[in-house]
Design an enzyme around this catalytic site. Structure first.
Site, PDB file in Angstrom:
ATOM      1  N   ARG A   1       4.450  11.230   4.787  1.00 32.18           N
ATOM      2  CA  ARG A   1       4.097  10.540   3.547  1.00 32.18           C
ATOM      3  C   ARG A   1       2.905  11.243   2.901  1.00 32.18           C
ATOM      4  O   ARG A   1       1.975  11.689   3.596  1.00 32.18           O
ATOM      5  CB  ARG A   1       3.751   9.074   3.813  1.00 32.18           C
ATOM      6  CG  ARG A   1       4.899   8.256   4.322  1.00 32.18           C
ATOM      7  CD  ARG A   1       4.488   6.823   4.585  1.00 32.18           C
ATOM      8  NE  ARG A   1       3.426   6.714   5.594  1.00 32.18           N
ATOM      9  CZ  ARG A   1       2.955   5.551   6.050  1.00 32.18           C
ATOM     10  NH1 ARG A   1       3.458   4.412   5.582  1.00 32.18           N
ATOM     11  NH2 ARG A   1       2.008   5.538   6.952  1.00 32.18           N
TER      12      ARG A   1
ATOM     13  N   GLU B   1       1.495  -6.745   6.371  1.00 26.72           N
ATOM     14  CA  GLU B   1       2.892  -6.316   6.425  1.00 26.72           C
ATOM     15  C   GLU B   1       3.790  -7.260   5.639  1.00 26.72           C
ATOM     16  O   GLU B   1       3.586  -8.474   5.610  1.00 26.72           O
ATOM     17  CB  GLU B   1       3.379  -6.247   7.871  1.00 26.72           C
ATOM     18  CG  GLU B   1       2.729  -5.158   8.704  1.00 26.72           C
ATOM     19  CD  GLU B   1       3.114  -3.763   8.256  1.00 26.72           C
ATOM     20  OE1 GLU B   1       4.045  -3.633   7.434  1.00 26.72           O
ATOM     21  OE2 GLU B   1       2.480  -2.792   8.706  1.00 26.72           O
TER      22      GLU B   1
ATOM     23  N   ASP C   1       0.807  -1.222   0.000  1.00 28.77           N
ATOM     24  CA  ASP C   1       0.000   0.000   0.000  1.00 28.77           C
ATOM     25  C   ASP C   1       0.844   1.279   0.000  1.00 28.77           C
ATOM     26  O   ASP C   1       0.351   2.360   0.328  1.00 28.77           O
ATOM     27  CB  ASP C   1      -0.948   0.029   1.210  1.00 28.77           C
ATOM     28  CG  ASP C   1      -0.232  -0.242   2.521  1.00 28.77           C
ATOM     29  OD1 ASP C   1       0.951   0.128   2.642  1.00 28.77           O
ATOM     30  OD2 ASP C   1      -0.858  -0.822   3.434  1.00 28.77           O
TER      31      ASP C   1
ATOM     32  N   ASP D   1      -5.549  -0.893   3.493  1.00 26.29           N
ATOM     33  CA  ASP D   1      -4.431  -1.379   4.307  1.00 26.29           C
ATOM     34  C   ASP D   1      -4.133  -2.810   3.887  1.00 26.29           C
ATOM     35  O   ASP D   1      -5.063  -3.617   3.675  1.00 26.29           O
ATOM     36  CB  ASP D   1      -4.793  -1.334   5.794  1.00 26.29           C
ATOM     37  CG  ASP D   1      -3.566  -1.281   6.684  1.00 26.29           C
ATOM     38  OD1 ASP D   1      -2.446  -1.256   6.137  1.00 26.29           O
ATOM     39  OD2 ASP D   1      -3.722  -1.273   7.920  1.00 26.29           O
ATOM     40  N   THR D   2      -2.868  -3.138   3.736  1.00 27.18           N
ATOM     41  CA  THR D   2      -2.459  -4.485   3.302  1.00 27.18           C
ATOM     42  C   THR D   2      -1.595  -5.145   4.373  1.00 27.18           C
ATOM     43  O   THR D   2      -1.013  -4.457   5.218  1.00 27.18           O
ATOM     44  CB  THR D   2      -1.666  -4.421   1.986  1.00 27.18           C
ATOM     45  OG1 THR D   2      -0.479  -3.649   2.192  1.00 27.18           O
ATOM     46  CG2 THR D   2      -2.500  -3.790   0.890  1.00 27.18           C
TER      47      THR D   2
ATOM     48  N   ARG E   1       1.428   7.081   0.418  1.00 25.00           N
ATOM     49  CA  ARG E   1       0.636   6.054   1.127  1.00 25.00           C
ATOM     50  C   ARG E   1      -0.780   6.075   0.569  1.00 25.00           C
ATOM     51  O   ARG E   1      -1.446   7.112   0.596  1.00 25.00           O
ATOM     52  CB  ARG E   1       0.633   6.356   2.628  1.00 25.00           C
ATOM     53  CG  ARG E   1      -0.261   5.440   3.460  1.00 25.00           C
ATOM     54  CD  ARG E   1       0.261   4.008   3.429  1.00 25.00           C
ATOM     55  NE  ARG E   1      -0.395   3.184   4.428  1.00 25.00           N
ATOM     56  CZ  ARG E   1      -1.590   2.614   4.272  1.00 25.00           C
ATOM     57  NH1 ARG E   1      -2.267   2.804   3.151  1.00 25.00           N
ATOM     58  NH2 ARG E   1      -2.089   1.867   5.209  1.00 25.00           N
TER      59      ARG E   1
END
Length: 391
Positions: free
Chosen positions: A109, A66, A44, A63-64, A58
């Site tokens: 970010r 880790e 992501d 959300d992906t 970002r």
């Protein structure tokens, strides 16, 4: 799409990072920039060249798992999410960054929706089942589109919702039917108990792994896990809480029964061993007794034979001694006899025409010449050589 399983990724690692809390604000939600992809960081996050500068971007509202976090283990489908984004955004690809209320987060970010060929990449990730929709106010511009894409992934069983991917909760939930169907009956024999324990162990382990993963869902501390399975988790938890304690109790009953059967088998084996040892000892004692008796009988026989031989030898020597004494006595008498009588004996006929009438011998059996007139045969003398008898 279907994604491959990364070997060794733990089932309970179905978690994702939380986007940093946004702090800097932009002028408005319609702001956008043209950019060029430099590289993909993870599922992501990318680096892009924007207005001549390289910025860390970002992706908003997704959300992906880790993949490259310095303090977290690689999570379920984290590498696949990164691979997916690398396939979508190759270095040099032209993209459009669309901003929301807040333009940057606490890590400086850039926060944006990323479009390529008019397709929202943020939603493409969720539709592949490799990310989940997340909302951090006030940035909600892309949330609904990402959430709808996630719903399509759930319906299609993609990525995190694919029961064929070993590290996902749907895959772990496949353990529920075997867990619920474990029998309550305890086998009567040791082999049956061992087989039942072997069959129950992996089923219970899978149920415990599912329970641990559901604990993470309930905690809410792992965004990907909580968002991906929030709809299914309550039903799975209900079933786990009903089946797992019963399965663990069944496993304990099997273990107790196995221990009981083992003790009984060991006791029986010890009794059989003691009986065999007793029988062997009795047989050994009987054999030793018989051997001792046979040995004693043989020794007695040998002693008897030795005594008989000794007696026979003694008798033989006594007879020889008596004959020797008799010969000596006769020789002595002959030596002392008057010459005339000796000549008469020598001149007497060897065989008289008729045997002379023998007088009655003395009661002792021994006598003198007068007691045996005319006898010319061999003589046996009494001790001392004074009397004799015909031999």
């Amino acid at each position: 799409m279907r994604v491959k399983v990364i070997a060794g990724v733990a089932a309970v690692a179905v978690v994702g990072s939380v986007a940093g809390i946004a702090v800097a604000q932009s002028g408005g939600p319609d702001d956008r920039d043209r950019a060029t992809v430099v590289r993909v960081i993870d599922g992501d996050t990318i680096d892009a060249e924007v207005n001549g500068d390289v910025e860390r971007v970002r992706l908003l509202n997704v959300d992906t798992p880790e993949n490259k976090h310095p303090e977290k283990a690689v999570q379920c489908l984290g590498p696949e999410a990164t691979d997916f984004l690398e396939d979508l955004l190759a270095p040099g690809d032209r993209i459009e960054l669309v901003y929301d209320v807040e333009r940057t987060d606490r890590y400086d970010r850039t926060l944006a929706g990323v479009y390529k060929d008019e397709s929202l990449v943020n939603a493409d990730i969720a539709e592949a089942g490799l990310g989940v929709a997340v909302l951090y106010e006030p940035n909600d511009r892309f949330y609904q589109e990402v959430l709808d894409a996630q719903a399509r992934a759930v319906e299609a069983g993609e990525g995190l919702h694919d029961p064929q991917v070993e590290c996902t909760l749907p895959a772990l939930a496949d353990a529920l039917p075997p867990l619920e169907e474990l029998p309550a009956e305890i086998p009567a024999d040791a082999a049956g108990v061992a087989a039942a324990l072997a069959a129950a162990a992996p089923v219970i382990a899978a149920g415990e792994a599912l329970g641990s993963a559901l604990d993470l869902v309930a905690s809410g501390s792992h965004v990907v896990l909580a968002k991906a399975y929030s709809a299914s988790a309550p039903e799975w938890r209900k079933r786990v809480d009903a089946a797992l304690p019963a399965a663990v109790a069944y496993q304990q009953d099997l273990t107790d029964r196995g221990a009981e059967l083992k003790r009984a088998a060991e006791k029986k084996a010890a009794e059989e061993k003691a009986a065999a040892e007793k029988k062997a000892a009795e047989e050994k004692a009987a054999a030793e007794k018989k051997a001792a008796e046979e040995k004693a009988a043989a020794e007695r026989k040998a002693e008897a034979e030795q005594r008989a031989e000794a007696k026979a030898e003694a008798d033989r020597k006594a007879d020889e001694a008596r004959r020797e004494a008799a010969r000596k006595a006769e020789a002595e008498v002959e030596r002392k006899a008057p010459p005339e009588r000796s000549r008469q004996r020598q001149q007497a006929p060897a065989q008289p025409s008729s045997p002379p009438r023998r007088q009655q011998a003395p009661s002792s059996g021994y006598g003198t010449d007068a007691d045996f007139p005319g006898y010319t045969g061999p003589r046996c003398y009494a001790p001392g050589g004074r009397s004799w008898r015909p031999c």
